[in-house]
Design an enzyme around this catalytic site. Structure first.
Site, PDB file in Angstrom:
ATOM      1  N   PHE A 132      41.183  38.889  34.161  1.00 41.24           N
ATOM      2  CA  PHE A 132      42.036  37.791  34.820  1.00 41.24           C
ATOM      3  C   PHE A 132      41.497  36.671  33.984  1.00 41.24           C
ATOM      4  CE2 PHE A 132      42.304  34.272  37.876  1.00 41.24           C
ATOM      5  CZ  PHE A 132      43.661  34.350  37.981  1.00 41.24           C
ATOM      6  N   ASP A 152      34.631  43.013  38.856  1.00 43.97           N
ATOM      7  CA  ASP A 152      35.430  42.102  39.671  1.00 43.97           C
ATOM      8  C   ASP A 152      36.200  42.972  40.678  1.00 43.97           C
ATOM      9  OD1 ASP A 152      37.189  40.314  40.618  1.00 43.97           O
ATOM     10  OD2 ASP A 152      37.097  39.109  38.890  1.00 43.97           O
ATOM     11  N   TYR A 162      40.564  35.878  50.107  1.00 37.55           N
ATOM     12  CA  TYR A 162      41.860  35.358  50.386  1.00 37.55           C
ATOM     13  C   TYR A 162      42.973  36.107  50.035  1.00 37.55           C
ATOM     14  CZ  TYR A 162      41.509  33.532  45.555  1.00 37.55           C
ATOM     15  OH  TYR A 162      41.327  33.728  44.102  1.00 37.55           O
ATOM     16  N   LYS A 163      43.022  37.406  49.370  1.00 35.51           N
ATOM     17  CA  LYS A 163      43.776  38.074  49.004  1.00 35.51           C
ATOM     18  C   LYS A 163      44.019  39.119  49.867  1.00 35.51           C
ATOM     19  CE  LYS A 163      43.102  37.501  44.124  1.00 35.51           C
ATOM     20  NZ  LYS A 163      44.244  36.565  43.898  1.00 35.51           N
ATOM     21  N   ARG A 202      55.677  40.825  40.369  1.00 30.99           N
ATOM     22  CA  ARG A 202      54.631  41.591  40.905  1.00 30.99           C
ATOM     23  C   ARG A 202      54.741  41.560  42.583  1.00 30.99           C
ATOM     24  NH1 ARG A 202      48.403  39.381  40.602  1.00 30.99           N
ATOM     25  NH2 ARG A 202      49.269  37.803  42.122  1.00 30.99           N
TER      26      ARG A 202
END
Length: 395
Positions: free
Chosen positions: A113, A182, A207-208, A354
């Site tokens: 990321f 990560d 939060y995912k 996605r």
């Protein structure tokens, strides 16, 4: 045995929406609003400052961390919550570099990321280190004897490709380096086992897939062998051995507590606790099996019905997380058309549609509807409207 019908019922899912974007933001647990309201009314409102002791706000980051530890293969007392993921990356990477003072090379890959790479680039510039970025397939060969830290995101945010954490960690250790992982697209999506993989540091967001809500706090894990030696550059008040002694000089707290920085986000942690009540019912092996079932069905369906799309994820489910990407030259417009039809995924530049599959609330009916709507808008060209090409600030 995990009852995924029961876990699905625990989330608020808007009527008529097929939500396949939990890898960006998980939906709200039904209990979260009342949990937060109770905290505000009974704790913040009536207790005020005494809530830090009476309501346990001060120890909340560790208590919540212990609940997440089970989901990532860590032990009690090894995970702490707080701040953002970028801050936790900064802490973990700087601490890892300090444990290898004779080395100054950080290795990552081009699928990482970008924010993680930004943090690493800044640390490298400040400390006179070097950041090496290679293609994902070239990581193992790039682990050389001068390496200090291997810093990777386990599941690629665009392709869903999953790195082999145990193998790459072992290879880093053979070279005398440390491994930092990560877990932004792993925690709550795949069966992570940090202790089993013998990793050194790990960070992640909530939060995912963990459904903590927008801006929910990040977590950080340190292997017990490093817990008393880790010295992150960012040293905060809450990470002091005696915060309320107000010493002028910093003394690190014991273990993972030293990775705390500022005042914990109590309201956000309270919302996350409501989500973790659901996670307490989940077996991670069952979750992984369900994830593979959903992603496999989606790939088969899309390839049969949407010949214009090209798979952008590994075909082997063992090498894939819980998301699937397909490429289309006008991917952004296609995704906006899908969202307008109530099938919510997202777009990642330059051309990736996605789709995240969260077994806690997604099922095979979601897969079937997503395939059918996607096939229809590609077939009839309804995606090619001007309003679907106009880009918003958040894509």
């Amino acid at each position: 045995m995990t009852d995924f019908t029961k876990t699905r019922a625990a989330f608020h899912l808007p009527e008529g929406m097929t939500y396949l974007d939990g890898n960006s933001l998980g939906p709200m647990p039904r209990a979260a609003a009342d949990r937060v309201a109770t905290m505000m009314q009974d704790e913040w409102s009536d207790m005020l400052i005494t809530g830090w002791n009476r309501a346990g706000w001060y120890v909340q980051p560790r208590k919540v961390g212990d609940r997440i530890a089970r989901l990532i293969g860590a032990g009690d007392g090894q995970v702490v919550m707080g701040d953002t993921l970028s801050i936790k990356v900064f802490q973990a990477l700087s601490a890892a570099l300090a444990l290898r003072p004779d080395r100054r090379v950080i290795l990552s890959d081009s699928g990482n990321f970008p924010s993680d790479l930004y943090v690493a680039e800044g640390i490298a510039r400040a400390l006179g280190a070097t950041l090496r970025v290679v293609e994902p397939e070239a990581v193992e060969a790039a682990i050389t004897p001068d390496l200090a830290v291997l810093m990777l995101t386990e599941v690629d945010y665009r392709t869903g490709r999953r790195h082999d954490m145990p193998a790459l960690t072992a290879r880093a250790h053979e070279a005398g380096a440390l491994a930092l992982w990560d877990l932004a697209h792993s925690a709550g999506a795949v069966d992570v086992n940090l202790l089993g993989a013998d990793a050194d540091f790990a960070v992640g967001c909530t939060y995912k897939y963990l459904n903590g809500g927008p801006g929910a706090p990040a977590f950080i894990w340190t292997h017990p062998r490093h817990a008393e030696a880790a010295q992150p550059i960012l040293q905060g008040w809450m990470g002091h051995a005696a915060p309320f002694a107000f010493d002028q000089e910093y003394r690190p707290a014991a273990g993972i507590e030293r990775m705390r920085v500022g005042t914990p986000p109590v309201i956000a942690l309270t919302a996350l606790e409501a989500a973790l009540d659901i996670w307490d019912q989940v077996d991670m092996k069952a979750l992984r099996a369900r994830s593979i079932e959903l992603t496999e069905a989606f790939i088969v369906g899309v390839e049969a019905e949407c010949p214009d799309l090209v798979l952008n994820s590994p075909r082997d489910p063992a090498r894939r997380g819980s998301q699937v990407g397909f490429r289309h030259p006008q991917g952004y417009a296609v995704m906006q058309a899908l969202i307008a039809e109530g099938v919510v995924g997202d777009f990642r530049a330059p051309d990736v549609l996605r789709f995240g599959f969260a077994p806690l609330y997604n099922d095979l009916e979601d897969v079937e509807r997503a395939v059918a709507v996607l096939a229809r808008i590609l077939r009839d060209g309804s995606w090619d409207r001007p309003e679907y090409h106009a880009k918003s600030a958040v894509t």
